[in-house]
Structure formats: C-alpha cells, structure tokens
Design a protein around this motif. Sequence first.
Motif, PDB file in Angstrom:
ATOM      1  N   UNK A 138       0.846  -1.139  -0.005  1.00 52.19           N
ATOM      2  CA  UNK A 138      -0.013   0.037  -0.101  1.00 52.19           C
ATOM      3  C   UNK A 138       0.860   1.397  -0.121  1.00 52.19           C
ATOM      4  N   UNK A 139       1.959   1.082   0.740  1.00 52.06           N
ATOM      5  CA  UNK A 139       2.750   2.490   1.017  1.00 52.06           C
ATOM      6  C   UNK A 139       3.826   2.467  -0.138  1.00 52.06           C
ATOM      7  N   UNK A 140       4.290   1.469  -0.627  1.00 55.03           N
ATOM      8  CA  UNK A 140       5.380   1.430  -1.580  1.00 55.03           C
ATOM      9  C   UNK A 140       6.386   2.559  -1.374  1.00 55.03           C
ATOM     10  N   UNK A 141       7.270   2.223  -0.138  1.00 52.22           N
ATOM     11  CA  UNK A 141       8.325   3.217  -0.150  1.00 52.22           C
ATOM     12  C   UNK A 141       9.387   3.242  -1.225  1.00 52.22           C
ATOM     13  N   UNK A 142      10.138   4.185  -1.409  1.00 48.99           N
ATOM     14  CA  UNK A 142      11.197   4.429  -2.602  1.00 48.99           C
ATOM     15  C   UNK A 142      12.529   3.932  -1.426  1.00 48.99           C
ATOM     16  N   UNK A 143      12.451   4.334  -0.143  1.00 51.24           N
ATOM     17  CA  UNK A 143      13.669   4.030   0.515  1.00 51.24           C
ATOM     18  C   UNK A 143      13.097   3.486   2.162  1.00 51.24           C
ATOM     19  N   UNK A 144      13.888   2.540   2.329  1.00 51.30           N
ATOM     20  CA  UNK A 144      13.435   1.850   3.705  1.00 51.30           C
ATOM     21  C   UNK A 144      14.818   2.156   4.650  1.00 51.30           C
ATOM     22  N   UNK A 151      15.938   1.208  -2.326  1.00 46.05           N
ATOM     23  CA  UNK A 151      16.958   1.260  -1.389  1.00 46.05           C
ATOM     24  C   UNK A 151      16.602   1.037  -0.015  1.00 46.05           C
ATOM     25  N   UNK A 152      17.641   0.502   0.644  1.00 47.17           N
ATOM     26  CA  UNK A 152      17.523   0.069   2.235  1.00 47.17           C
ATOM     27  C   UNK A 152      18.598   0.543   2.866  1.00 47.17           C
ATOM     28  N   UNK A 153      18.471   1.335   4.082  1.00 48.13           N
ATOM     29  CA  UNK A 153      19.578   1.673   5.020  1.00 48.13           C
ATOM     30  C   UNK A 153      19.480   0.877   6.286  1.00 48.13           C
ATOM     31  N   UNK A 154      20.648  -0.142   6.574  1.00 45.74           N
ATOM     32  CA  UNK A 154      20.389  -0.721   7.849  1.00 45.74           C
ATOM     33  C   UNK A 154      20.834   0.264   9.200  1.00 45.74           C
ATOM     34  N   UNK A 155      20.280   0.151  10.108  1.00 43.19           N
ATOM     35  CA  UNK A 155      20.144   0.771  11.413  1.00 43.19           C
ATOM     36  C   UNK A 155      20.127   0.019  12.560  1.00 43.19           C
ATOM     37  N   UNK A 156      20.349   0.638  13.886  1.00 44.72           N
ATOM     38  CA  UNK A 156      20.192   0.106  15.114  1.00 44.72           C
ATOM     39  C   UNK A 156      21.237  -1.086  15.307  1.00 44.72           C
ATOM     40  N   UNK A 157      22.468  -0.842  14.953  1.00 39.79           N
ATOM     41  CA  UNK A 157      23.575  -1.726  15.295  1.00 39.79           C
ATOM     42  C   UNK A 157      24.665  -1.128  15.373  1.00 39.79           C
ATOM     43  N   UNK A 158      25.681  -1.790  16.259  1.00 38.45           N
ATOM     44  CA  UNK A 158      27.107  -1.410  16.500  1.00 38.45           C
ATOM     45  C   UNK A 158      26.990  -0.119  17.553  1.00 38.45           C
ATOM     46  N   UNK A 201      26.571  11.211   4.691  1.00 39.99           N
ATOM     47  CA  UNK A 201      25.043  11.748   4.186  1.00 39.99           C
ATOM     48  C   UNK A 201      24.990  11.043   2.714  1.00 39.99           C
ATOM     49  N   UNK A 202      23.787  10.988   2.319  1.00 37.49           N
ATOM     50  CA  UNK A 202      23.333  10.399   1.126  1.00 37.49           C
ATOM     51  C   UNK A 202      22.202  11.169   0.290  1.00 37.49           C
ATOM     52  N   UNK A 203      22.551  11.319  -0.990  1.00 39.99           N
ATOM     53  CA  UNK A 203      21.488  12.378  -1.729  1.00 39.99           C
ATOM     54  C   UNK A 203      20.823  11.577  -2.850  1.00 39.99           C
ATOM     55  N   UNK A 204      19.539  11.701  -2.987  1.00 42.93           N
ATOM     56  CA  UNK A 204      18.854  11.103  -3.848  1.00 42.93           C
ATOM     57  C   UNK A 204      17.737  12.154  -4.759  1.00 42.93           C
TER      58      UNK A 204
END
Length: 232
Positions: free
Chosen positions: A157-163, A189-196, A229-232
């Motif tokens: 339903x929400x179909x994100x471009x980036x997660x 695209x996916x960005x991992x988080x909540x680690x290390x 940083x990342x730019x899209x």
Amino acid sequence: MKIRYLGHSGFEILTPEHLKIVIDPFISNNPACQIPVEDIQADLICLTHGHADHFGDAMEIADRNNALLIANHELSIFLAQQGFETLGLNIGGSAMVQEVKITMLDAQHSSDMDFLDEVAPGGSAAGYIIQLENGYRIYHAGDTGLFGDMREIIGKIYQPDLAMLPIGDRYTMDPKAAAIASQWIYPQKVIPMHYNTFPLIEQDPKHFQDLVQSRNPEIEVLILKPGQSYED
Ligand code: NI
Ligand code: MN
C-alpha cells in the motif's frame, strides 16, 4: 532530498523544499556518534517510541530550534506537558506539515519512557512513512521485529522508495529478518540501522547487504557511517 545518518536509528532529512526533519535523535549519549548535538537543526522531530535510545535529545533539539515534535498520542501528551509544540498521531493516521505527509505505522515493539526516574507508559511503538513534497516516500521502521504487514500494508500500500530497517538483533530484527523485510517491503534502497551502537547489538552490515543481494540484487543497500550523508 538529502539524508544524514546520525547513528543508531537517528536520521536528518532535508526535503526538496528545505524542511529539516529529524527522526529519533539519540546523539549526546550515543557512544558511536561524534556529532555535537548543538549541530542538529530541525523543523520537525519524529519519534518512533519512548525508549531512551530513540527519544534521546529530542527535547533539547526541539527547544533550541522551536521544532514541532511528532510522536504517538501518549508521548505527545507528555511532551506538551513539558511545554513543547506537539503533533500526536496513532497507527494508520497521517498529518500534513506543509507539503510533507507523515503517516504513523505499526511496529512490533514496546514504548515505555524508560529514561524517567520512574518508567512510565509511552503508548505504542511505531514506524513512519514520510512522503516528501515531490512524492518520494521514506519508511523508517523504528524498533521492530519482522511482521507480516510489512508485505501486505507497508510494501503493497505505501510502497516506499527508501526503507530504514533495524538489523541489530536482541531488541529488533536481525540481519536475516531484515533481509526478508526488505524483500517484502521492496524499496529501491534500504539503509540498515540500530546496530554497533552497543556490544549487545553488534552486527556486520555487510552480512545484511549480502543477504539482501542474494534475495533481491535489484535492491540497493546503503551502508552509512554515523555522520555520513546520502543524496537522492
Ligand atoms: Ni526500543
Ligand atoms: Mn532501540
């Protein structure tokens, strides 16, 4: 659109129309983040839940920037009682801030305010879909385990471009569950988080990247270091 990773689950998003959105600013007590909290600028601060490693410096940043605090209903009442300007949401609900649409979605986690002297209830843990002025959709999962509505609701339903997905295990999904979540949500695209951030959530983000690439080579995994940083 520009994104800066603040470490842990913290991100700063600069929208095409120059709105500054900060999510889960855990800065000053974050051993893996060297960014001075005084550097953080925000028009909006979105909080996924009440835990200290997400609530973080929200009040300090909001105070200094006159920022609007967006959180679940219960946290927004707490913040309003502290004198802040707030916008409360609950699961499935949206609000417009200028031309940006912010939707609160489910997360399978808890949300008590564990940073108070006496731990207090903090509503339900959540994730967000943030739709920018140009229609670009960013999904921040907050802290969560894997759940089926990532496919049925968030993906379809929400179909994100980036997660942005947690991979640290122990309190959230591990890399394998997060790779399945990536397949279900199916962002570009996916960005991992909540680690290390702490020894308890040590993970190799390359392992997550490999797992995603083996299932879905078309999904790009962006591994950002705190401050990058990342730019899209
Ligand atoms: Ni948490
Ligand atoms: Mn957490």
